[in-house]
Design a protein around this motif. Structure first.
Motif, PDB file in Angstrom:
ATOM      1  N   GLY A 220      -2.178  -0.447  13.795  1.00  0.00           N
ATOM      2  CA  GLY A 220      -0.852  -0.781  14.277  1.00  0.00           C
ATOM      3  C   GLY A 220      -0.258  -1.977  13.568  1.00  0.00           C
ATOM      4  O   GLY A 220      -0.476  -2.201  12.373  1.00  0.00           O
ATOM      5  N   GLY A 221       0.530  -2.753  14.308  1.00  0.00           N
ATOM      6  CA  GLY A 221       1.126  -3.973  13.777  1.00  0.00           C
ATOM      7  C   GLY A 221       2.593  -3.870  13.453  1.00  0.00           C
ATOM      8  O   GLY A 221       3.262  -4.882  13.257  1.00  0.00           O
ATOM      9  N   ASP A 222       3.131  -2.654  13.387  1.00  0.00           N
ATOM     10  CA  ASP A 222       4.528  -2.456  12.991  1.00  0.00           C
ATOM     11  C   ASP A 222       5.417  -2.413  14.225  1.00  0.00           C
ATOM     12  O   ASP A 222       5.634  -1.363  14.826  1.00  0.00           O
ATOM     13  N   VAL A 223       5.939  -3.564  14.626  1.00  0.00           N
ATOM     14  CA  VAL A 223       6.802  -3.657  15.801  1.00  0.00           C
ATOM     15  C   VAL A 223       8.241  -3.376  15.397  1.00  0.00           C
ATOM     16  O   VAL A 223       8.773  -3.997  14.472  1.00  0.00           O
ATOM     17  N   ASP A 224       8.877  -2.427  16.075  1.00  0.00           N
ATOM     18  CA  ASP A 224      10.278  -2.077  15.815  1.00  0.00           C
ATOM     19  C   ASP A 224      11.136  -2.775  16.869  1.00  0.00           C
ATOM     20  O   ASP A 224      11.259  -2.316  17.997  1.00  0.00           O
ATOM     21  N   VAL A 225      11.699  -3.908  16.484  1.00  0.00           N
ATOM     22  CA  VAL A 225      12.465  -4.702  17.445  1.00  0.00           C
ATOM     23  C   VAL A 225      13.733  -3.981  17.862  1.00  0.00           C
ATOM     24  O   VAL A 225      14.102  -3.965  19.047  1.00  0.00           O
ATOM     25  N   GLU A 226      14.422  -3.364  16.919  1.00  0.00           N
ATOM     26  CA  GLU A 226      15.698  -2.705  17.222  1.00  0.00           C
ATOM     27  C   GLU A 226      15.520  -1.609  18.268  1.00  0.00           C
ATOM     28  O   GLU A 226      16.336  -1.469  19.192  1.00  0.00           O
ATOM     29  N   ASN A 227      14.464  -0.825  18.140  1.00  0.00           N
ATOM     30  CA  ASN A 227      14.215   0.263  19.092  1.00  0.00           C
ATOM     31  C   ASN A 227      13.216  -0.120  20.177  1.00  0.00           C
ATOM     32  O   ASN A 227      12.823   0.733  20.983  1.00  0.00           O
ATOM     33  N   ALA A 228      12.812  -1.375  20.204  1.00  0.00           N
ATOM     34  CA  ALA A 228      11.920  -1.907  21.243  1.00  0.00           C
ATOM     35  C   ALA A 228      10.694  -1.021  21.444  1.00  0.00           C
ATOM     36  O   ALA A 228      10.456  -0.481  22.519  1.00  0.00           O
ATOM     37  N   SER A 229       9.907  -0.894  20.380  1.00  0.00           N
ATOM     38  CA  SER A 229       8.695  -0.077  20.458  1.00  0.00           C
ATOM     39  C   SER A 229       7.669  -0.587  19.450  1.00  0.00           C
ATOM     40  O   SER A 229       7.996  -1.324  18.510  1.00  0.00           O
TER      41      SER A 229
END
Length: 370
Positions: A220-229
């Protein structure tokens, strides 16, 4: 129902008992992560104890807040239960109305503000807060079972649960076997999906925690801030002073820390604040005893996580910065009640020697007894 208690010799003949009475008007401040459950459970306890209740749902869960404001008056007495919507300013204004009790579920930071506001009127509070709930995996643990149960707890509600495993400490002797098991199980249980985070603000906080963690991101590690996921993320051996090891994560990120045995793990727990819950995986009863005696936590579950929540005869609550007071089952009834002490004495016998002035002989007799 009155509950009799025994009286000492110097109070006989007399009868003593206590009875529960409602506190009056209490306030229940709900949480956003389980906005129905964490509002209704204390509400039910408060009503069972005979109180009137002001319900303040979390403004973060705005749709649920609106639904509660619309539906609750249809099913409960609107003279006994009132729903008030709004943000922090509304909460503080309500507390300033000199209520009889305030019940809050949320973060330690907000809990501190609630307690400060309530202290103005000496209003008692119950604070169900959070904390970094540790998991200890010893060398004797059933590693496959531990991996499944930790994954189950961490993935529930995307890790946005106050008693979710916050970080795992695993004995170095079994680390290389356990970590791949844990990662595989997390990926299997999540089916490779990205997990929802409540909003962009919290997603940005999670992203910052991962970015500053140090250590090794093993999945993991890939945080999508725009889509909050974010995908489920495991960070192996993050830097000891990093924010991810200091703050409650409350999201789909799980640090795994290598320790040199149970004593090392206990020392690390004691170096931080007292957690709301702690979890120990071991097949050794002496490990259980050492862990239970070694540090303080709101609850301890052995060989599982979070399942104490399902036992309603157990008190639920924190200790230190993870909370004050408890509820669930009859514990909630007691939280929202005043236990009033009552003593009745008869007047037929009233020995004069009980009153001053006391004779030297009586004083000598009392000194011998004391």
């Amino acid at each position: 129902m009155p509950r009799r208690v025994s009286v000492p010799l110097n109070v006989k003949p007399g009868k003593a008992w206590y009875t529960y009475e409602p506190l009056g008007v209490v306030m229940v401040i709900g949480a956003w992560n389980y906005p129905v459950n964490l509002t209704f459970m204390p509400l039910i306890a408060a009503l069972a104890a005979g109180n009137c209740v002001v319900v303040k749902p979390s403004e973060v869960a705005s749709h649920t807040s609106a639904a509660l404001a619309e539906l609750l008056p249809l099913y409960v007495d609107p003279e006994a239960v009132v729903v008030v919507e709004g943000g922090a300013e509304v909460t503080l204004d309500l507390i300033d109305q000199n209520l009889d009790h305030v019940f809050f579920t949320g973060s330690p930071t907000v809990g501190s503000a609630i307690m400060a506001a309530a202290s103005k009127h000496l209003t008692p509070v119950t604070l169900e807060l959070g904390g970094k709930c540790p998991v200890i995996v010893t060398e004797s643990a059933r590693l496959d079972v531990a991996a499944r149960r930790i994954a189950f707890g961490k993935l529930a509600n995307s890790g946005q649960t106050c008693v979710a495993p916050d970080y795992v400490m695993v004995d170095r002797k079994v680390r290389d076997e356990f970590v791949p098991l844990l990662v595989k199980t997390l990926e299997e249980f999540s089916e490779g999906r990205r997990l929802p985070i409540v909003n962009q603000r919290h997603a940005a906080r999670i992203e910052a925690l991962v970015a500053s963690a140090g250590g090794q991101v093993v999945t993991g590690g890939d945080v999508d801030v725009e889509n909050a996921s974010a995908p489920i993320t495991v960070v192996l051996d993050p830097a000891p002073g990093s924010a991810i090891m200091a703050e409650e994560i409350f999201g789909p990120v799980l640090p795994v820390v290598t320790v040199e045995g149970l004593d090392d793990a206990i020392g690390r727990v004691n170096a931080g604040t007292k957690p709301l819950a702690s979890y120990l995986f071991t097949q050794d009863r002496s490990d259980e005893e050492r862990s239970l005696a070694g540090f303080s936590a709101g609850a301890t579950v052995i060989n599982h996580v979070m399942m104490h929540m399902a036992v309603h005869d157990l008190p639920f609550g924190g200790v230190g910065t993870s909370g004050t007071g408890r509820y669930h089952g009859h514990w909630g009834f007691e939280t929202f009640s005043h236990a009033k002490a009552i003593l009745r004495q008869q007047t037929r016998i009233d020995p004069r020697l009980m009153y001053p002035p006391y004779s030297p002989r009586f004083q000598k007799m009392v000194r011998k007894q004391l």
